[in-house]
Design a protein around this motif. Structure first.
Motif, short mmCIF file in Angstrom:
data_model
loop_
_atom_site.label_atom_id
_atom_site.label_comp_id
_atom_site.label_asym_id
_atom_site.label_seq_id
_atom_site.Cartn_x
_atom_site.Cartn_y
_atom_site.Cartn_z
N PRO A 281 -2.69 -11.48 5.27
CA PRO A 281 -1.51 -12.06 4.63
C PRO A 281 -0.22 -11.41 5.10
O PRO A 281 -0.17 -10.20 5.33
N SER A 282 0.83 -12.23 5.24
CA SER A 282 2.17 -11.69 5.51
C SER A 282 2.66 -10.93 4.28
O SER A 282 2.18 -11.14 3.17
N LYS A 283 3.65 -10.06 4.51
CA LYS A 283 4.25 -9.31 3.41
C LYS A 283 5.68 -9.81 3.19
O LYS A 283 6.41 -10.06 4.15
N LYS A 284 6.06 -9.95 1.93
CA LYS A 284 7.45 -10.29 1.58
C LYS A 284 8.29 -9.02 1.76
O LYS A 284 7.97 -7.99 1.15
N VAL A 285 9.33 -9.12 2.58
CA VAL A 285 10.09 -7.91 2.92
C VAL A 285 11.60 -8.14 2.87
O VAL A 285 12.07 -9.28 2.95
N GLU A 286 12.32 -7.04 2.76
CA GLU A 286 13.77 -7.02 2.95
C GLU A 286 14.08 -5.99 4.03
O GLU A 286 13.35 -5.00 4.19
N TRP A 288 14.36 -6.73 7.32
CA TRP A 288 13.66 -7.04 8.58
C TRP A 288 14.19 -8.36 9.13
O TRP A 288 15.01 -9.02 8.52
N LEU A 289 13.69 -8.74 10.29
CA LEU A 289 14.12 -9.93 11.01
C LEU A 289 13.96 -11.21 10.20
O LEU A 289 14.78 -12.12 10.27
N LEU A 290 12.86 -11.30 9.44
CA LEU A 290 12.53 -12.48 8.65
C LEU A 290 12.11 -12.04 7.25
O LEU A 290 11.75 -10.88 7.05
N PRO A 291 12.14 -12.95 6.27
CA PRO A 291 11.73 -12.54 4.92
C PRO A 291 10.22 -12.33 4.77
O PRO A 291 9.77 -11.68 3.84
N ASP A 292 9.43 -12.91 5.68
CA ASP A 292 7.98 -12.70 5.67
C ASP A 292 7.58 -11.98 6.94
O ASP A 292 7.89 -12.45 8.05
N GLY A 346 11.49 3.91 5.44
CA GLY A 346 12.06 3.24 6.60
C GLY A 346 13.06 2.16 6.20
O GLY A 346 13.46 2.05 5.04
N ALA A 347 13.45 1.34 7.18
CA ALA A 347 14.46 0.30 6.93
C ALA A 347 13.90 -0.86 6.12
O ALA A 347 14.65 -1.61 5.50
N VAL A 348 12.58 -1.02 6.12
CA VAL A 348 11.96 -2.20 5.50
C VAL A 348 11.46 -1.87 4.10
O VAL A 348 10.76 -0.88 3.89
N THR A 349 11.82 -2.73 3.15
CA THR A 349 11.27 -2.63 1.80
C THR A 349 10.31 -3.79 1.58
O THR A 349 10.66 -4.95 1.83
N VAL A 350 9.10 -3.46 1.15
CA VAL A 350 8.11 -4.50 0.86
C VAL A 350 8.29 -4.94 -0.58
O VAL A 350 8.21 -4.14 -1.51
N CYS A 351 8.54 -6.24 -0.77
CA CYS A 351 8.78 -6.80 -2.11
C CYS A 351 7.54 -7.48 -2.67
O CYS A 351 7.40 -7.62 -3.88
N GLY A 352 6.67 -7.94 -1.78
CA GLY A 352 5.46 -8.61 -2.22
C GLY A 352 4.34 -8.35 -1.22
O GLY A 352 4.51 -8.54 -0.03
N GLN A 357 -1.08 -1.55 -2.76
CA GLN A 357 -0.38 -1.21 -4.01
C GLN A 357 1.01 -0.66 -3.72
O GLN A 357 1.93 -0.80 -4.52
N GLY A 358 1.17 0.02 -2.57
CA GLY A 358 2.46 0.60 -2.21
C GLY A 358 2.58 0.69 -0.70
O GLY A 358 1.62 0.43 0.03
N GLN A 359 3.76 1.07 -0.23
CA GLN A 359 3.96 1.19 1.22
C GLN A 359 3.29 2.46 1.72
O GLN A 359 3.34 3.50 1.06
N PRO A 360 2.63 2.40 2.89
CA PRO A 360 1.93 3.58 3.40
C PRO A 360 2.91 4.70 3.79
O PRO A 360 4.09 4.44 4.06
N GLU A 361 2.38 5.91 3.82
CA GLU A 361 3.18 7.05 4.25
C GLU A 361 3.46 6.94 5.75
O GLU A 361 2.66 6.37 6.49
N PRO A 362 4.60 7.49 6.22
CA PRO A 362 4.81 7.55 7.67
C PRO A 362 3.66 8.32 8.33
O PRO A 362 3.11 9.25 7.72
#
Length: 459
Positions: A281-286, A288-292, A346-352, A357-362
């Motif tokens: 599945p794609s991730k909903k993000v802010e 980034w280049l696209l919203p998905d 990072g620059a990207v926030t995952v919204c969905g 459950q959460g964004q992975p560690e660097p």
């Protein structure tokens, strides 16, 4: 050939094309020889570099002058590595037989020969044939329009013999291919139109027929294009792998933009079909280049015993292992994050996110934060070690991972549980191409001197 059977020789050196195009360094691409023998004092070091005689080639994939398709022919030796240049359209032939630890240039096929003798350009995948010839797929015509075709090289002189394909029909695009004479078939894939994707990924090119959507089926005996299988608009089907068992009339293909794995198979009617068996599945993000954000499946491989399928998600940052004992229902058994675009901080926030459950560690190894995401993969013959590099293609690297251009790419090694499944990072293994004498570079596909899961076809 069975994976995990005692007696497979352990890999001691690897060959990796390293790219300077689009990095700001005015240096030629080179072929690196990497020592991967844990007993060696040079473990994880580049022990030899063979620079190409030209700038801006964009070395990419490589293949052999002879492989398992020539099994039983004692006159054939696996002693030449074929290096097509994705952008310049040159084809380099490298002598790895005289001194495997210090390859030397053997021959250069000039781009005008590719253009004028075949009306093709942008060569990608190289496979040797049982006939002793070498076949190379292409992305387009000399002007950079899409066109699926194949260059045929003589296996002794490495001169261009002409096109493999016959007839007046050809697919609108090309990329990778695999063949299986027992089923009288070759199937090729489609990335996109070279002059569109060549400068970078432009979302405006989507929904305009500029990215691939087909698996293209060829009659192996007559060399003619006989069927197109649609896997979805802008899917961009890239790497295609038949099962290694030559009796198997099925395999898998990874679709990059649609982030899906399709199983292709021969039907009871004798033609070919495909079904989607994995969807990341794609991730909903802010930010980034696209919203998905698609996962971007960029490389896949099948273990030599046909038990496991592996693939990399270049944007999401994970490598996955699936049990494919039931090829219609792959089962996820291993996953590890080693970079990507969604790490915390990072620059990207995952919204969905349907999966995490959460964004992975660097991802940091030996104090080095890894830029980029997992891309090319190669499995040891015994199935216990998976090697990973982090560069996709220099123009896309520069766009999606600018830090990768500054830092250079890396090679990692994942330890594989071949019994139950499972992937873990080997913390003692790191090849850092950011420390190259010529400056940081982009390392791509991995080859073993004796052949591997993605170079050899059993017939």
């Amino acid at each position: 050939c069975k994976d995990g059977v005692p007696g497979w020789p352990r890999e001691e050196i690897l060959y990796v094309p390293c790219i300077y195009r689009n990095t700001g360094s005015n240096k030629p691409d080179f072929l690196a020889t990497v020592d991967v023998n844990p007993e060696s004092p040079n473990y994880c070091q580049v022990i030899h570099r063979l620079p190409m005689p030209n700038l801006g080639d964009e070395l990419h994939h490589s293949g052999w002058n002879t492989c398992s398709s020539c099994f039983g022919d004692t006159t054939k030796k696996r002693n030449r590595l074929i290096l097509p240049s994705l952008i310049s359209s040159r084809i380099y032939v490298v002598d790895v037989g005289t001194d495997p630890r210090a390859p030397r240039l053997f021959k250069v096929v000039n781009p005008e020969d590719v253009f004028w003798k075949c009306n093709l350009g942008y060569p990608h995948t190289s496979h040797c044939l049982g006939s002793g010839e070498i076949m190379i797929s292409t992305l387009g015509d000399p002007a950079g329009n899409g066109k699926g075709g194949f260059i045929l090289l003589d296996g002794e002189t490495f001169e261009i013999k002409g096109n493999w394909e016959k007839g007046d029909k050809s697919p609108p695009m090309g990329y990778d291919f695999w063949y299986q004479p027992r089923h009288n078939v070759l199937i090729s894939t489609e990335w996109g139109v070279p002059k569109c994707l060549g400068y970078g990924f432009d979302p405006n090119d989507l929904k305009k027929g500029r990215y691939g959507r087909r698996l293209n089926v060829w009659d192996w005996t007559t060399h003619t294009y006989v069927q197109a299988i649609d896997v979805g608009e802008d899917a961009a089907p890239l790497e295609i792998r038949f099962l290694h068992n030559p009796d198997a009339a099925e395999g898998f293909v990874g679709c990059t933009i649609s982030s899906a794995i399709h199983r292709f198979y021969r039907t009871e009617q004798g033609d070919w079909a495909a079904e989607k068996v994995i969807q990341v599945p794609s991730k909903k993000v802010e930010g980034w280049l696209l919203p998905d954000m698609p996962s971007f499946i960029t490389d896949i491989l099948i273990s030599l015993d046909d038990r496991f399928l592996y693939f990399s998600n270049w944007l999401h940052g994970d490598v996955r292992q699936y049990d494919i004992s039931d090829t219609r229902r792959p089962r996820l058994v291993g996953q590890v994050f080693v970079g990507g675009s969604i790490a915390k901080g990072g620059a990207v926030t995952v919204c969905g996110d349907e999966e995490l459950q959460g964004q992975p560690e660097p991802f940091v190894i030996q104090g080095r934060r890894v830029s980029g995401g997992p891309q090319m993969i190669q499995l040891s013959l015994d199935g216990k070690r998976l090697y990973v590099t982090t560069s996709l293609y220099s123009a896309w690297d520069r766009q999606f991972y600018p830090q990768l251009i500054r830092d250079g790419s890396v090679m990692l090694q994942l330890d594989v549980d071949t019994e139950k499944g499972g992937l873990t990072v080997n913390q003692n293994f790191l090849v850092d191409f950011g420390k190259e004498p010529g400056g940081p570079c982009l390392a791509h596909e991995i080859r073993y001197p004796g052949g591997d899961c993605t170079s050899d076809i059993w017939v």
